[in-house]
Scaffold this active site. Structure first.
Site, mmCIF file in Angstrom:
data_model
loop_
_atom_site.group_PDB
_atom_site.id
_atom_site.type_symbol
_atom_site.label_atom_id
_atom_site.label_comp_id
_atom_site.label_asym_id
_atom_site.label_seq_id
_atom_site.Cartn_x
_atom_site.Cartn_y
_atom_site.Cartn_z
ATOM 1 N N SER A 13 0.868 -1.078 -0.058
ATOM 2 C CA SER A 13 -0.023 0.150 -0.099
ATOM 3 C C SER A 13 0.980 1.254 0.050
ATOM 4 C CB SER A 13 -0.947 -0.173 1.197
ATOM 5 O OG SER A 13 -0.015 0.061 2.242
ATOM 6 N N LEU A 15 1.590 3.135 -2.627
ATOM 7 C CA LEU A 15 2.246 3.537 -3.743
ATOM 8 C C LEU A 15 1.768 4.726 -4.366
ATOM 9 C CD1 LEU A 15 2.241 -0.159 -5.236
ATOM 10 C CD2 LEU A 15 4.205 1.305 -4.472
ATOM 11 N N GLY A 16 0.764 5.362 -4.277
ATOM 12 C CA GLY A 16 0.365 6.463 -4.694
ATOM 13 C C GLY A 16 -0.870 6.355 -5.715
ATOM 14 N N GLY A 18 -3.665 7.521 -5.163
ATOM 15 C CA GLY A 18 -4.340 8.849 -5.163
ATOM 16 C C GLY A 18 -3.685 9.674 -6.248
ATOM 17 N N LYS A 223 8.957 -8.624 -19.944
ATOM 18 C CA LYS A 223 8.654 -9.666 -19.448
ATOM 19 C C LYS A 223 7.169 -9.418 -18.618
ATOM 20 C CE LYS A 223 11.146 -12.051 -15.542
ATOM 21 N NZ LYS A 223 11.988 -12.220 -14.630
ATOM 22 N N CYS A 377 -7.410 26.203 13.421
ATOM 23 C CA CYS A 377 -8.285 25.628 14.061
ATOM 24 C C CYS A 377 -7.897 25.352 15.495
ATOM 25 C CB CYS A 377 -8.724 24.167 13.675
ATOM 26 S SG CYS A 377 -10.339 23.849 13.918
ATOM 27 N N HIS A 498 -10.174 25.821 8.033
ATOM 28 C CA HIS A 498 -8.884 24.959 7.449
ATOM 29 C C HIS A 498 -8.711 25.573 6.040
ATOM 30 C CE1 HIS A 498 -8.378 21.933 10.533
ATOM 31 N NE2 HIS A 498 -9.566 21.957 11.090
ATOM 32 N N GLU A 500 -6.242 25.176 4.453
ATOM 33 C CA GLU A 500 -5.519 24.113 3.476
ATOM 34 C C GLU A 500 -6.266 23.236 2.651
ATOM 35 O OE1 GLU A 500 -6.009 23.974 6.826
ATOM 36 O OE2 GLU A 500 -5.821 22.002 7.645
HETATM 37 N N1 GLN Z 1 -10.422 20.116 18.930
HETATM 38 C C1 GLN Z 1 -10.719 21.357 18.627
HETATM 39 C C2 GLN Z 1 -12.034 21.468 18.205
HETATM 40 O O1 GLN Z 1 -12.871 20.324 18.173
HETATM 41 C C3 GLN Z 1 -9.858 21.747 17.256
HETATM 42 C C4 GLN Z 1 -10.496 20.796 15.990
HETATM 43 C C5 GLN Z 1 -9.591 20.928 14.921
HETATM 44 O O2 GLN Z 1 -8.383 21.274 14.818
HETATM 45 N N2 GLN Z 1 -9.790 20.652 13.560
HETATM 46 O O3 GLN Z 1 -12.720 22.461 18.122
#
Ligand code: GLN
Length: 524
Positions: A13, A15-16, A18, A223, A377, A498, A500
């Site tokens: 597993s 290997l990429g 995704g 091969k 967060c 988030h 990201e």
């Molecule tokens: N544990 C925190 C919360 O539930 C932060 C959650 C997180 O960082 N995604 O609010």
């Protein structure tokens, strides 16, 4: 008629699959086929990835609609610039839950409920569900061929070839060629075995992609061609690359687009411009322009637990033509931290009490040293706790997540805020006031994804705001972004959401762009 491409894996597993699935999607886009989605079927019995330990399984990726999924969906979104939903990810657990629910409901009318056809029908339903009227559905099967939990998946996709006709289905198998340094040899036996495993479940791959540490000699391809009955052009080599974003063009170099156009009857001309531009950017990175970013986290043992974060840093730093060295600071091991060696610090999300006090003490250090800092967060929540304790003199400032007897500057959201669930998940609109953040986003309102249960206690947000840790973004009264007065600290920002999850190499996230830019300006 929708066409289906299945990506399976063997030997080991990780290997990429995704990245491979996302790269195939990107190649189809370059070939002018834009109406594509990618789905992931995971063999595990968990209903979703939400409860899984990030150190074991990697990050939980959250979609716009608040589905907690596997991190591979992040690759699909970043490579194809698409949004995925709850229809893009399922697991054996989730499908079993649905099956049992139907059975209890009497929907099977007294029939004996079986893996074949009832469970396999459920899998096929998931794969073929097509709300976007997609021309192509790529489906990645998690795990490796031979896994007990995944047997029904292979049976379902075998049946689909029959149901939909061979011309509309293509199987790609990703395998690994073992390299023996002692004899300088690539060994094909494990790959032969995985091909046989696949054949045993009735699947003949159309393309075999071979990961390896070294280039694959022609005689090895010959091969493998014999073992698969495939022409040698369909044995594709995939040697390790510096960046995952080099993979699509690498595959095109290996002729994958030619196989796709022949097998799937695609006639349009390929346009690689967008990816070439990105690859030129990546190729021009050099060690002379290098940043050191510290990540203070709870799950630093496994890079995958911060996948989207690492990708976002890479997108933004590549845009600014800088390489980034990550300095991992494991908060659970009380590692000593040399703040002088980093140009910026990120404190990512997390759950639970362990390591929290270490992070808070390191936050004090980076705040006082005026190191550019981004808290995400949990990171933002801890920045606020540290600020309340050391600047606002609320000595017992804490989060309700860790202690209910102290001053809970971070408190549990009410039921309305978490929409009846246990967490506030997915995309929400955020209103910004005049601030650095607003300049960074160049917008009054933004939409960002969330995954949290706790938030800034409203009783304290005014206090924070007035004292210089400004609340500059809110969503229905909930604190979403805090920004330190730039006279006190030049770049000290925390967000409850988030960022990201929404960065792509083609459109790096503005918050990361600004953060990296500021780190660069400090070392220039
Ligand atoms: N544990 C925190 C919360 O539930 C932060 C959650 C997180 O960082 N995604 O609010």
């Amino acid at each position: 008629m929708t066409k289906y491409i299945f990506v399976t894996g063997g030997v080991i597993s990780g290997l990429g699959k995704g990245v491979t699935s996302a790269s195939i999607g990107a190649i189809l886009q370059m070939m002018g086929e834009t109406n594509i989605t990618i789905k992931k079927l995971d063999p595990y019995l968990n209903v979703d990835a939400g409860t899984m330990n990030p150190i074991e399984h990697g990050e939980v990726f959250v979609t716009d609609d608040g589905t907690e999924t596997d991190l591979d969906l992040g690759y699909y979104e970043r490579f194809l610039e698409i949004q995925t939903t709850k229809h893009n990810s399922s697991s054996s657990g989730k499908l079993f839950q649905k099956l049992i629910h139907k059975e209890r409901n009497g929907d099977y009318l007294g029939k004996t409920v079986q893996m074949v056809p009832h469970f396999t029908d459920m899998i096929k339903e998931f794969i073929c569900y097509n709300p976007g009227d997609y021309d192509y559905i790529i489906c990645e099967i998690g795990g490796s061929v031979g896994d007990i939990e995944a047997m029904a998946f292979y049976e379902a996709i075998r049946q689909l070839k029959n149901d939909l006709g061979g011309d509309n289905i293509l199987f790609i198998h990703l395998t690994y060629l073992l390299y023996l340094p002692a004899t300088k040899e690539l060994k094909t036996k494990p790959t032969q075995n995985t091909i046989r495993d696949l054949q045993q479940v009735g699947i003949i791959p159309d393309i075999l992609i071979c990961r390896s540490e070294v280039p694959i000699p022609k005689k090895i391809k010959e091969k493998l061609s014999l073992h698969t009955n495939l022409p040698i052009e369909n044995i594709i080599s995939a040697i390790n690359s510096y960046s995952i974003y080099q993979v699509p063009l690498y595959f095109i170099n290996e002729g994958v687009n030619l196989i796709l156009s022949k097998r799937l009857n695609i006639k349009k001309k390929i346009n690689t411009l967008k990816w070439k531009k990105l690859n030129n950017q990546i190729n021009s990175l050099n060690d002379e322009k290098k940043l050191r970013i510290g990540i203070i986290g709870k799950y630093t043992e496994l890079n995958d637990s911060y996948k989207s974060l690492l990708e976002s840093i890479f997108h933004a730093s590549t845009y600014h033509n800088y390489r980034v060295n990550i300095e991992w600071i494991n908060s659970r091991e009380n590692e000593c931290f040399f703040s002088d060696t980093v140009d910026g610090v990120i404190i990512p999300g997390g759950f639970g009490l362990t390591g929290i006090e270490t992070i808070i003490s390191l936050i004090k250090l980076v705040r006082e040293k005026k190191i550019p800092t981004l808290g995400i967060c949990l990171g933002m929540q801890l920045m606020i706790i540290e600020y309340c304790r050391n600047i606002l003199n609320i000595k017992d400032a804490c989060s309700e997540e860790f202690d209910t007897q102290k001053s809970m500057v971070i408190s549990k959201m009410d039921d309305e805020e978490v929409m009846g669930g246990t967490m506030r998940l997915g995309k929400y609109k955020i209103n910004l006031i005049e601030s650095k953040i607003k300049q960074i986003y160049k917008n009054n309102t933004i939409h960002e994804r969330h995954r949290h249960r706790y938030g800034v206690n409203q009783e304290y947000s005014n206090l924070l705001h007035k004292s210089g840790f400004h609340v500059v973004g809110t969503s229905d009264g909930l604190t979403e972004i805090v920004e330190m007065d730039h006279k006190i600290h030049p770049w000290y920002i925390g967000c409850q959401y988030h960022p990201e999850y929404q960065s792509s190499p083609f459109e790096p996230h503005p918050l990361f762009l600004s953060f990296i830019q500021h780190c660069i300006s400090k070392i220039k």
